[in-house]
Write a protein that holds these residues in place. Structure first.
Motif: not given
Length: 271
Positions: A61-80
């Motif tokens: 189940l956790y392996e499928i979660f890794d496939v389905l979720t997008i983990n693209e982010t970066f520091f101070f995203r949405h700076k506002t």
């Protein structure tokens, strides 16, 4: 091997019951490719075999979660949002309280909670105060949490970090990598947890002052959004702040949250 609609919907229901994730067409396409690769590789004998294992195996189940979720982010995203945290919210909290708890709900690979920690340290230094700040961060993806706990990031993740902050809170590593400093890392604790896991969410403790829950409700249907927001609300102190992603809203989903309008951002406050 072709997977028919009925079989796919049964698998979807298992995933939904365990995570609240509501699969869009692109997610279903990813899921089909993943299942087909496992069947072709001989890991499972049939769709029925796959479904049986999915019901009893948390690892699958956790392996499928890794496939389905997008983990693209970066520091101070949405700076506002971080500007508001730095200039408006944390100074008020530091003036009123000795202990402050922040929460990065659906923290992905850790850039968000570490950004929150850096902002807190900068505000304390500027105001010349020392407060007890703790940050709890959770995600449904074990793979993302492994990256977060390691705390080592490439150029992409730190591309919007000011050079003075980079020198102050990161340790340069070989291969254009940057490791978060022990001072920052010690402020954050990571949990493997779904936002719709009622038992797990209630164990967080209802003492949170600021919640960042951004770009995750887009994966949920209306009922899952209501459940997640209800559990988040439960864990918030009276007067606590909730930040959602720019494309997300809590309107009409839950009572007890008042909209606060800031320049360039909408924030919710627990009444």
């Amino acid at each position: 091997m072709n997977i028919d609609y009925r079989e796919l919907e049964e698998i979807n229901r298992i995933i939904y019951r365990n995570s609240g994730l509501y699969l869009q067409k692109r997610d279903k396409d990813k899921l089909i490719k993943y299942i087909e690769s496992k069947l072709d590789g001989g890991k499972f004998k049939s769709i029925e075999h796959f479904k049986r294992e999915l019901i009893k195996s948390k690892h699958l189940l956790y392996e499928i979660f890794d496939v389905l979720t997008i983990n693209e982010t970066f520091f101070f995203r949405h700076k506002t949002h971080f500007d508001l945290l730095e200039k408006e919210i944390l100074p008020k909290l530091f003036n009123d309280k000795e202990r402050i708890k922040l929460w990065s709900a659906a923290c992905s690979t850790g850039e968000e909670p570490y950004s929150m920690a850096i902002v807190a340290l900068e505000v304390m230094e500027k105001l010349k105060v020392r407060k007890r700040v703790s940050i709890v961060a959770n995600d449904i993806s074990q793979k993302a949490l492994e990256v977060a706990k390691e705390g080592v990031y490439g150029d992409y993740s730190v591309r919007f970090v000011p050079s003075d902050i980079l020198r102050k809170y990161f340790i340069k590593q070989p291969g254009r990598k940057y490791k978060i400093s022990p001072k920052v890392k010690s402020m954050v604790s990571f949990l493997h947890l779904s936002l719709t896991d009622e038992l797990g969410m209630r164990r967080l403790g209802n003492e949170v002052d600021v919640v960042f829950c951004r770009n995750v409700l887009i994966y949920f249907d209306t009922e899952s959004k209501k459940k997640a927001l209800t559990l988040i609300h439960y864990n918030m102190n009276k007067g606590a702040y909730l930040f959602l992603g720019p494309a997300e809203s809590a309107r009409g989903l839950i009572k007890g949250l008042r909209i606060i309008l800031f320049p360039g951002a909408i924030v919710y406050r627990k009444e």
